[in-house]
Design an enzyme around this catalytic site. Structure first.
Site, PDB file in Angstrom:
ATOM      1  N   SER A  66       1.148  -0.902  -0.667  1.00 51.39           N
ATOM      2  CA  SER A  66       0.043  -0.094   0.294  1.00 51.39           C
ATOM      3  C   SER A  66       1.143   1.381   0.265  1.00 51.39           C
ATOM      4  O   SER A  66       1.705   1.371   0.991  1.00 51.39           O
ATOM      5  CB  SER A  66      -0.936   0.250   1.018  1.00 51.39           C
ATOM      6  OG  SER A  66      -1.835   1.100   0.684  1.00 51.39           O
ATOM      7  N   ASP A  67       0.641   1.789  -0.478  1.00 51.27           N
ATOM      8  CA  ASP A  67       1.105   3.391  -0.403  1.00 51.27           C
ATOM      9  C   ASP A  67       0.465   4.747  -0.667  1.00 51.27           C
ATOM     10  O   ASP A  67      -0.998   4.769  -1.187  1.00 51.27           O
ATOM     11  CB  ASP A  67       2.017   3.611  -1.528  1.00 51.27           C
ATOM     12  CG  ASP A  67       2.498   4.759  -1.943  1.00 51.27           C
ATOM     13  OD1 ASP A  67       3.368   4.792  -0.611  1.00 51.27           O
ATOM     14  OD2 ASP A  67       2.811   6.186  -2.704  1.00 51.27           O
TER      15      ASP A  67
END
Length: 188
Positions: A66-67
């Site tokens: 995730s980012d």
């Protein structure tokens, strides 16, 4: 369910994933992050890079990368470099609406699924003194956009349209749907 690997050191992502009741362990991804591109494409590419880096070491395991970035007027705001950078970011957000983008990449059963969520957040007007006081709490220093909605900065938020957990760093509803879709594909 097999224990998933979360390709992130973010304490906020760990808390959110734990709240979903999903068994997981953490392995920090050694992946070079992209810094250019449109916000949605940028976070999806970085989520993919993180997931793929961990998957290369643990093929066959379920991996979640995730980012998150904050964006205002087309400008991506990552984590502040220092207090001056945090001030600049918060000054640009005060009294205005901005977007928070989180890319999520799930690698499961040999398939890769990458998606993005976007939440619109409106900050109340802040004085320079308000901003300096908030920076002095040290809360903004490791947060995209220099704020934590689940922390002190929550009192500065006038409106939110979209996923609250997305602003924290992991859109739990989207992750749930991705896991459901991956399980369904396995059954087919």
């Amino acid at each position: 369910m097999e224990e998933m690997i979360l390709a992130s050191a973010s304490p906020r992502r760990k808390e959110l994933l734990s709240s979903m009741g999903i068994p997981f362990c953490v392995m920090v991804a050694d992946a070079r992050e992209a810094t250019d591109g449109d916000p949605a494409g940028l976070v999806m590419e970085n989520a993919r890079r993180k997931a793929q880096a961990v998957h290369a070491m643990h093929p066959g395991r379920m991996i979640l990368g995730s980012d998150t970035v904050v964006c205002i007027d087309g400008q991506v705001l990552g984590k502040p470099k220092d207090e001056n950078d945090a001030f600049r970011m918060l000054k640009s957000l005060q009294g205005r609406q901005h977007q928070v983008y989180t890319g999520v990449c799930l690698i499961a059963n040999g398939k890769e699924d990458t998606r993005c969520d976007c939440t619109h957040v409106t900050f109340s007007p802040l004085t320079d003194e308000d901003i300096r006081w908030y920076i002095a709490t040290k809360e903004p220093m490791d947060k995209a956009g220099a704020y934590a909605i689940q922390g002190i900065a929550g009192m500065y938020v006038e409106k939110i349209h979209g996923s609250f957990s997305n602003v924290i760093g992991l859109p739990t509803s989207l992750v749930r749907q991705m896991l459901k879709d991956a399980a369904q594909k396995t059954e087919e």
